[in-house]
Motif scaffolding. Sequence first.
Motif, PDB file in Angstrom:
ATOM      1  N   ASN A 123       7.274   1.323  -5.256  1.00  0.00           N
ATOM      2  CA  ASN A 123       6.481   2.412  -5.821  1.00  0.00           C
ATOM      3  C   ASN A 123       6.194   2.119  -7.285  1.00  0.00           C
ATOM      4  O   ASN A 123       6.777   2.690  -8.194  1.00  0.00           O
ATOM      5  N   ASP A 168       3.506   1.778 -10.489  1.00  0.00           N
ATOM      6  CA  ASP A 168       2.235   2.240 -11.025  1.00  0.00           C
ATOM      7  C   ASP A 168       1.425   1.012 -11.397  1.00  0.00           C
ATOM      8  O   ASP A 168       1.433   0.527 -12.521  1.00  0.00           O
ATOM      9  N   ARG A 184       3.702   0.828   3.543  1.00  0.00           N
ATOM     10  CA  ARG A 184       2.533   1.106   2.715  1.00  0.00           C
ATOM     11  C   ARG A 184       2.356   2.596   2.452  1.00  0.00           C
ATOM     12  O   ARG A 184       1.744   2.992   1.464  1.00  0.00           O
ATOM     13  N   ASN A 190      -7.472  -5.549   0.060  1.00  0.00           N
ATOM     14  CA  ASN A 190      -6.093  -6.003  -0.034  1.00  0.00           C
ATOM     15  C   ASN A 190      -6.038  -7.326  -0.785  1.00  0.00           C
ATOM     16  O   ASN A 190      -6.741  -8.283  -0.444  1.00  0.00           O
ATOM     17  N   VAL A 199      -1.012  -6.107  -2.213  1.00  0.00           N
ATOM     18  CA  VAL A 199      -1.360  -5.017  -3.112  1.00  0.00           C
ATOM     19  C   VAL A 199      -2.622  -4.367  -2.575  1.00  0.00           C
ATOM     20  O   VAL A 199      -3.648  -5.019  -2.388  1.00  0.00           O
ATOM     21  N   GLY A 200      -2.526  -3.075  -2.305  1.00  0.00           N
ATOM     22  CA  GLY A 200      -3.708  -2.339  -1.857  1.00  0.00           C
ATOM     23  C   GLY A 200      -4.570  -1.995  -3.047  1.00  0.00           C
ATOM     24  O   GLY A 200      -4.298  -1.032  -3.761  1.00  0.00           O
ATOM     25  N   LYS A 201      -5.620  -2.788  -3.269  1.00  0.00           N
ATOM     26  CA  LYS A 201      -6.476  -2.548  -4.430  1.00  0.00           C
ATOM     27  C   LYS A 201      -7.334  -1.304  -4.239  1.00  0.00           C
ATOM     28  O   LYS A 201      -7.793  -0.695  -5.182  1.00  0.00           O
ATOM     29  N   SER A 202      -7.579  -0.949  -2.963  1.00  0.00           N
ATOM     30  CA  SER A 202      -8.258   0.294  -2.616  1.00  0.00           C
ATOM     31  C   SER A 202      -7.895   0.564  -1.167  1.00  0.00           C
ATOM     32  O   SER A 202      -7.112  -0.171  -0.558  1.00  0.00           O
ATOM     33  N   SER A 203      -8.465   1.607  -0.584  1.00  0.00           N
ATOM     34  CA  SER A 203      -8.143   1.949   0.798  1.00  0.00           C
ATOM     35  C   SER A 203      -8.614   0.879   1.774  1.00  0.00           C
ATOM     36  O   SER A 203      -8.160   0.837   2.914  1.00  0.00           O
ATOM     37  N   PRO A 223       2.336   1.492  -3.096  1.00  0.00           N
ATOM     38  CA  PRO A 223       1.094   0.709  -3.101  1.00  0.00           C
ATOM     39  C   PRO A 223       1.309  -0.790  -3.006  1.00  0.00           C
ATOM     40  O   PRO A 223       0.365  -1.529  -2.772  1.00  0.00           O
TER      41      PRO A 223
END
Length: 595
Positions: free
Chosen positions: A572, A574, A520, A549, A542-546, A524
């Motif tokens: 990696n 985008d 991770r 998930n 998928v890490g949608k935010s910190s 992302p």
Amino acid sequence: MNPYSMRLINVKALLEREELIKTREQVGCRAKVLEFCDDEVTKYAILSHRWIGQEVEHDEIVGLAKMHKEKRDEIRQRDGYRKILDSCKQAKKDGYEWLWVDTCCIDKRSSAELSEAINSMYRWYENAQVCYAYLHDVLDSSFPVTWNNERYPNGWPEWFSRGWTLQEMIAPSNVQFFNKKWQAIGDKRTLAGTLEEITGVPEHILTDGLSGDRPCIAQIMSWAANRTTTRVEDRAYSLMGLLDVNMPMLYGEGKKAFHRLQLEVIRMLNDQSIFAWSWDGEGVRTGNILADDPSAFRCCSKMKLMDPDIFLKSIPSWLLPEAELPSTEDDRLGTFPITNRGIQIWLFLLPIDGADSVFRAWLPCHSSSWRPPVTINLCLRESNYYRCAELDPYPEGILQFRQVYLRYQDTSHHNAAFEIDDSAITENGFICSSAYPAKFIVNTFILTSTDPLCVKFYSNDETGHCFAVGFGQFFGKHWIHVESALPFAWGSLCEEDARKEYNNMLAKTPEHARSMDKARSEAPVCIMRTRLDQLTLRTCVVGKSSRDNGVKLEVFWDPGFGYVSDEWTGFNVDVGGIFPGLHITSVSALTYYCS
């Protein structure tokens, strides 16, 4: 204020002033109703009560004679004023010239005076000739001796649920109880048995005080476990006298006040029971070694320290050869200084089966004379040891007497949110019929430091496949682990099996977190493939935010038995550019893109 000085009510002066006000006679504005006295030589009464409604403060009781009639009458109508007046009448009746009441004898406008008063409070109650315990919600002429949740919200009068009244009950040798009408309804000594049942404080402490056979720290903390205070900091400050420590007041620091209290105790006493909070496993969170609140010591009501010699003899020889036992005179057993790295301490550690960084630590205290020493679980992270949840797997190996650093500084904990899409595997005959803990059977949930793991169990009755997926968080790092080699047949899965698998994953939390964190940190999007006989399970995260998930679970036939690494691979990608507004339903497309 000098070290042995407290502001006391002049009982005669206050009652005379009140009589003059009632008869509308001229009141001398210079009459002093509050005076400083030496609490070591002055004979005085003291009030213990529950703050309710609008109390009367220092400047109001002092300036009452100078006020306009409307303001003066408003104050005199308050329950708080009537309480002071009735206390003075009782003190006069008992032959005491002086009375202390916390609402008006402390000038709370001065933070220095407030801090000094709180640090002196236990001594003031201890030095009092008599303590009047006013139970405002007791209407009967006798003391309540049975639990009654119809009359009292907590089953007993509210006085017994407050933080400050704990020391106010223990410190004075003479406590007299009064009901709402100021009728005497009993005293501490004759009611000691009932008071022990209500408060958990042993009868011998109530009759003889703390000066004799002093309980261990954990047991004292347990007495406050079910009590509350208006300010969270007072949960700590109200215990200072009972623990014989002093520290400055810092209102606004929240639960850090209780952390500071524990550190002050550690600096003064060799009492490892302070680390035994939640030893029964209830409410343990992963983090620093200090408890966040007295409620964590609820399970320690019978806790006692063990004599070093008895403690060492209680260690089975097969765990630690006798030749390796330290001497009872060894300084390592009796000191644990506080350093900037952590609490430096020598502990007996036993590795947990199957984990390389989780240990069971033995403490020289027990919950009863016939039980073995209490143990707690510690996890190793970046050369420091932290408290972690209790586990069922048996420890293995040899007990090690090791110097460690217990982290007492707060660590950042972020709750982890998981949104799971398992529609692709349910369409292929798999079902999720169990989760541990059971409350996480839903597909959207949040993990916390006290709920750090959820394990979901999937099976396919037609093919006989089954696997477990663990969703966890560890010091803010989110992780997922798939276990396909389950030690039980799917049809025989029971709660005990689910709990065992939960504990196996929990014990390996540090390893699972490190494994996924590596992938991770580079990308992302993370994907892992797991072999299920002739099937391959693909897990995409998928890490949608910190903290959020999105997780997609898919299976596909792989009769060629292609290579599966069982490791996370980072992509990696985008995400925002390729899939604007990414949400869980678009994760499937992303897995194919990354394949």
